[in-house]
Write a protein that holds these residues in place. Structure first.
Motif, PDB file in Angstrom:
ATOM      1  N   VAL A 279       7.495   5.411   4.155  1.00 32.27           N
ATOM      2  CA  VAL A 279       7.840   6.804   3.898  1.00 32.27           C
ATOM      3  C   VAL A 279       6.557   7.610   3.763  1.00 32.27           C
ATOM      4  N   ASN A 280       6.662   8.886   4.053  1.00 33.39           N
ATOM      5  CA  ASN A 280       5.533   9.799   3.946  1.00 33.39           C
ATOM      6  C   ASN A 280       5.442  10.285   2.504  1.00 33.39           C
ATOM      7  N   ALA A 281       4.333   9.990   1.843  1.00 40.48           N
ATOM      8  CA  ALA A 281       4.179  10.368   0.439  1.00 40.48           C
ATOM      9  C   ALA A 281       4.226  11.879   0.245  1.00 40.48           C
ATOM     10  N   SER A 282       3.822  12.636   1.271  1.00 37.43           N
ATOM     11  CA  SER A 282       3.891  14.095   1.166  1.00 37.43           C
ATOM     12  C   SER A 282       5.333  14.569   1.085  1.00 37.43           C
ATOM     13  N   ASP A 283       6.234  13.891   1.822  1.00 41.03           N
ATOM     14  CA  ASP A 283       7.651  14.233   1.740  1.00 41.03           C
ATOM     15  C   ASP A 283       8.208  13.913   0.356  1.00 41.03           C
ATOM     16  N   VAL A 284       7.763  12.804  -0.225  1.00 38.84           N
ATOM     17  CA  VAL A 284       8.191  12.450  -1.580  1.00 38.84           C
ATOM     18  C   VAL A 284       7.720  13.510  -2.568  1.00 38.84           C
ATOM     19  N   ALA A 285       6.484  13.978  -2.395  1.00 40.94           N
ATOM     20  CA  ALA A 285       5.952  15.017  -3.286  1.00 40.94           C
ATOM     21  C   ALA A 285       6.764  16.301  -3.172  1.00 40.94           C
ATOM     22  N   ARG A 286       7.124  16.679  -1.943  1.00 36.92           N
ATOM     23  CA  ARG A 286       7.922  17.893  -1.755  1.00 36.92           C
ATOM     24  C   ARG A 286       9.289  17.766  -2.420  1.00 36.92           C
ATOM     25  N   ALA A 287       9.871  16.583  -2.298  1.00 32.41           N
ATOM     26  CA  ALA A 287      11.174  16.368  -2.925  1.00 32.41           C
ATOM     27  C   ALA A 287      11.075  16.505  -4.443  1.00 32.41           C
ATOM     28  N   LEU A 288      10.053  15.916  -5.043  1.00 36.95           N
ATOM     29  CA  LEU A 288       9.892  15.985  -6.494  1.00 36.95           C
ATOM     30  C   LEU A 288       9.558  17.399  -6.954  1.00 36.95           C
TER      31      LEU A 288
ATOM     32  N   ALA B 103       0.829  -1.213   0.000  1.00 32.15           N
ATOM     33  CA  ALA B 103       0.000   0.000   0.000  1.00 32.15           C
ATOM     34  C   ALA B 103       0.860   1.259   0.000  1.00 32.15           C
ATOM     35  N   ASN B 104       1.944   1.257   0.786  1.00 29.39           N
ATOM     36  CA  ASN B 104       2.820   2.430   0.843  1.00 29.39           C
ATOM     37  C   ASN B 104       3.555   2.630  -0.480  1.00 29.39           C
ATOM     38  N   GLU B 105       4.018   1.535  -1.062  1.00 24.08           N
ATOM     39  CA  GLU B 105       4.709   1.645  -2.340  1.00 24.08           C
ATOM     40  C   GLU B 105       3.761   2.108  -3.442  1.00 24.08           C
ATOM     41  N   ALA B 106       2.529   1.606  -3.420  1.00 24.75           N
ATOM     42  CA  ALA B 106       1.544   2.043  -4.413  1.00 24.75           C
ATOM     43  C   ALA B 106       1.277   3.542  -4.283  1.00 24.75           C
ATOM     44  N   LEU B 107       1.235   4.039  -3.043  1.00 22.51           N
ATOM     45  CA  LEU B 107       1.008   5.460  -2.813  1.00 22.51           C
ATOM     46  C   LEU B 107       2.190   6.287  -3.307  1.00 22.51           C
ATOM     47  N   VAL B 108       3.401   5.793  -3.090  1.00 22.27           N
ATOM     48  CA  VAL B 108       4.594   6.496  -3.576  1.00 22.27           C
ATOM     49  C   VAL B 108       4.575   6.581  -5.097  1.00 22.27           C
ATOM     50  N   LEU B 109       4.269   5.476  -5.770  1.00 28.88           N
ATOM     51  CA  LEU B 109       4.210   5.481  -7.233  1.00 28.88           C
ATOM     52  C   LEU B 109       3.120   6.412  -7.747  1.00 28.88           C
ATOM     53  N   SER B 110       1.988   6.403  -7.071  1.00 30.52           N
ATOM     54  CA  SER B 110       0.902   7.315  -7.443  1.00 30.52           C
ATOM     55  C   SER B 110       1.336   8.767  -7.285  1.00 30.52           C
ATOM     56  N   THR B 111       2.085   9.045  -6.214  1.00 30.56           N
ATOM     57  CA  THR B 111       2.580  10.396  -5.975  1.00 30.56           C
ATOM     58  C   THR B 111       3.548  10.828  -7.069  1.00 30.56           C
ATOM     59  N   ILE B 112       4.436   9.922  -7.479  1.00 31.81           N
ATOM     60  CA  ILE B 112       5.381  10.251  -8.548  1.00 31.81           C
ATOM     61  C   ILE B 112       4.624  10.595  -9.833  1.00 31.81           C
ATOM     62  N   ARG B 113       3.643   9.777 -10.181  1.00 33.22           N
ATOM     63  CA  ARG B 113       2.862  10.034 -11.395  1.00 33.22           C
ATOM     64  C   ARG B 113       2.148  11.373 -11.309  1.00 33.22           C
ATOM     65  N   GLU B 114       1.562  11.661 -10.149  1.00 33.59           N
ATOM     66  CA  GLU B 114       0.803  12.903  -9.989  1.00 33.59           C
ATOM     67  C   GLU B 114       1.707  14.121 -10.109  1.00 33.59           C
ATOM     68  N   ARG B 115       2.907  14.061  -9.510  1.00 27.81           N
ATOM     69  CA  ARG B 115       3.823  15.203  -9.593  1.00 27.81           C
ATOM     70  C   ARG B 115       4.400  15.342 -11.005  1.00 27.81           C
ATOM     71  N   MET B 116       4.577  14.222 -11.723  1.00 25.74           N
ATOM     72  CA  MET B 116       5.016  14.309 -13.114  1.00 25.74           C
ATOM     73  C   MET B 116       3.969  15.032 -13.955  1.00 25.74           C
ATOM     74  N   ARG B 117       2.688  14.720 -13.727  1.00 23.73           N
ATOM     75  CA  ARG B 117       1.626  15.419 -14.456  1.00 23.73           C
ATOM     76  C   ARG B 117       1.591  16.894 -14.092  1.00 23.73           C
ATOM     77  N   ALA B 118       1.735  17.181 -12.801  1.00 24.32           N
ATOM     78  CA  ALA B 118       1.670  18.569 -12.341  1.00 24.32           C
ATOM     79  C   ALA B 118       2.776  19.417 -12.947  1.00 24.32           C
ATOM     80  N   HIS B 119       3.942  18.805 -13.159  1.00 25.23           N
ATOM     81  CA  HIS B 119       5.080  19.542 -13.722  1.00 25.23           C
ATOM     82  C   HIS B 119       5.234  19.301 -15.224  1.00 25.23           C
ATOM     83  N   ALA B 120       4.250  18.650 -15.824  1.00 27.24           N
ATOM     84  CA  ALA B 120       4.234  18.406 -17.272  1.00 27.24           C
ATOM     85  C   ALA B 120       5.523  17.732 -17.742  1.00 27.24           C
ATOM     86  N   ARG B 121       5.926  16.703 -16.999  1.00 29.27           N
ATOM     87  CA  ARG B 121       7.144  15.988 -17.351  1.00 29.27           C
ATOM     88  C   ARG B 121       6.887  15.013 -18.500  1.00 29.27           C
ATOM     89  N   ALA B 122       7.846  14.931 -19.411  1.00 25.07           N
ATOM     90  CA  ALA B 122       7.689  14.074 -20.582  1.00 25.07           C
ATOM     91  C   ALA B 122       8.359  12.711 -20.409  1.00 25.07           C
TER      92      ALA B 122
END
Length: 419
Positions: free
Chosen positions: A398-407, A259-278
């Motif tokens: 890990v806290n997914a919010s911290d991962v989001a801040r890092a990205l 569950a934690n890993e799935a949340l981390v991966l979801s966070t990475i995808r969401e931040r990639m979309r937010a920053h329009a990463r290709a």
């Protein structure tokens, strides 16, 4: 509480090398922030002390009639390699914890390997081949000896019936086959007494307190510079860019629950979309991957995210997009410098143990990081996310919010240059 993050400050050096960029810590815990800053401040002072006085963190001792023994396995993390002079007394040849005087059984043992001509000897704290430790611990000293004793064959240990069957041989053959030509390497089987019957043994004597602490910036810049010049066998030119997530789901230590890993991966995808990463997001486990496979993945990565572990050592393949190594294209006692803007560098977001999660593994807090293993790795920008306080050696969170801040920091700081 707002997230606290210190910027990538620079360490001022006087030996002409690249300043070390400190890892940025993304956390809302002020106490962890202070402890993280203090640890890295002390680490930089240690690196400066070892790197600057002579520009050579390793001196070479020349020994006639030398004998040495490289162990098949370690006793815990105790370094148990031995070197002595034939006919000499029991006193150690050199005042360093790297090389011990021989036990009586070794002194009386016959020579199993005979070496003729000069040889250069170094061995790191591990035995055999371990992908997570060969590049940070062993490869830099092989190169360092090539500089300190040019043209002298370097001793490398193996544990198989033939050197060609060893993982070390296969790795070097893939990385740079020229290392295996022209008698540049002398293969010595681990667990056997080797005797230099004629010629001199050049023994590496590092100026460090323990064998597993020779992870200095000057040594690792040489390794990275070499990699930038040598395209390993079987690896096509780079194409495209990836965001790589390193998963330890199949391993027994430091794995994130599903569950934690799935949340981390979801966070990475969401931040990639937010920053329009290709870039394309891929998950790396290392399972069934060849050396070439791992090189292909990480050499194309603009960002790597994951927990500290052997797979993260592949960041050594992450070369800057437009920065270049200024070293004249040949080995030199002077460590090469990386030229170019920090915004041309790829990024590593590593999950590491903090003061509140120190039970995750020995060496915590903060020391277990690719940043420390590769001497600050000036070819990448580092970002740290701490394991949660409830983490254990087998199960980490890990806290997914911290991962989001890092990205957000990764893709925000240099958006004008890399967006």
């Amino acid at each position: 509480m707002h997230a606290i993050r210190h910027s990538n400050r620079r360490d001022t050096r006087t030996n002409g090398s690249n300043p070390v960029r400190l890892p940025s810590l993304h956390t809302g815990d002020a106490a962890e922030q202070c402890a993280h800053a203090a640890f890295h401040r002390d680490l930089l002072l240690t690196w400066r002390r070892l790197d600057e006085p002579t520009g050579a963190p390793v001196s070479m001792l020349s020994i006639n009639k030398a004998r040495f023994y490289l162990p098949l396995q370690l006793t815990g993390l105790r370094f148990n390699a031995f070197v002595w002079r034939s006919g000499g007394g029991a006193a150690p040849l050199i005042a360093t914890p790297w090389w011990a005087p021989p036990e009586t059984r070794l002194r009386r043992a016959p020579c199993a390997v005979h070496i003729f001509g000069p040889a250069s000897l170094y061995t790191s704290w591990f035995t055999g081949f371990h992908h997570g430790h060969f590049m940070p611990d062993h490869m830099p000293l092989i190169q360092c000896q090539d500089v300190g004793s040019p043209g002298t064959p370097v001793v490398v240990g193996y544990r198989t019936d033939l050197p060609e069957a060893s993982m070390t041989f296969r790795f070097l053959q893939w990385l740079d086959a020229s290392l295996l030509t022209g008698r540049r390497i002398l293969w010595v089987r681990l667990g056997a007494v080797a005797c230099v019957d004629s010629g001199v043994l050049h023994l590496a004597a590092p100026r460090v307190p323990s064998p597993n602490s020779l992870r200095l910036p000057s040594l690792h810049r040489r390794t990275a510079s070499m990699i930038s010049r040598v395209r390993p066998v079987g690896t096509p030119p780079r194409a495209g860019q990836l965001v790589v997530y390193y998963s330890r789901a199949d391993l027994s230590r430091r794995r994130l629950p599903f569950a934690n890993e799935a949340l981390v991966l979801s966070t990475i995808r969401e931040r990639m979309r937010a920053h329009a990463r290709a870039e394309t997001l891929v998950t790396f486990t290392g399972r069934g991957e060849t050396f070439a496979d791992q090189f292909r993945t990480f050499s194309r990565a603009s960002v790597v995210v994951g927990a500290h572990g052997g797979g993260m050592m592949n960041v050594v393949w992450m070369q800057p997009s437009s920065a270049r190594w200024a070293d004249g294209g040949a080995p030199s006692p002077a460590a090469p410098r990386l030229t170019g803007s920090p915004c041309t560098l790829p990024h590593v977001v590593e999950f590491v143990c903090g003061a509140r999660s120190s039970r995750v593994q020995a060496g915590c807090p903060f020391r277990k990081s690719v940043f420390t293993y590769f001497g600050g790795a000036p070819w990448v920008n580092f970002h740290h996310v701490l394991f949660e306080a409830t983490s254990s050696s087998s199960r980490t969170l890990v806290n997914a919010s911290d991962v989001a801040r890092a990205l957000d920091a990764v893709w925000g700081e240099c958006s004008s240059a890399s967006g």
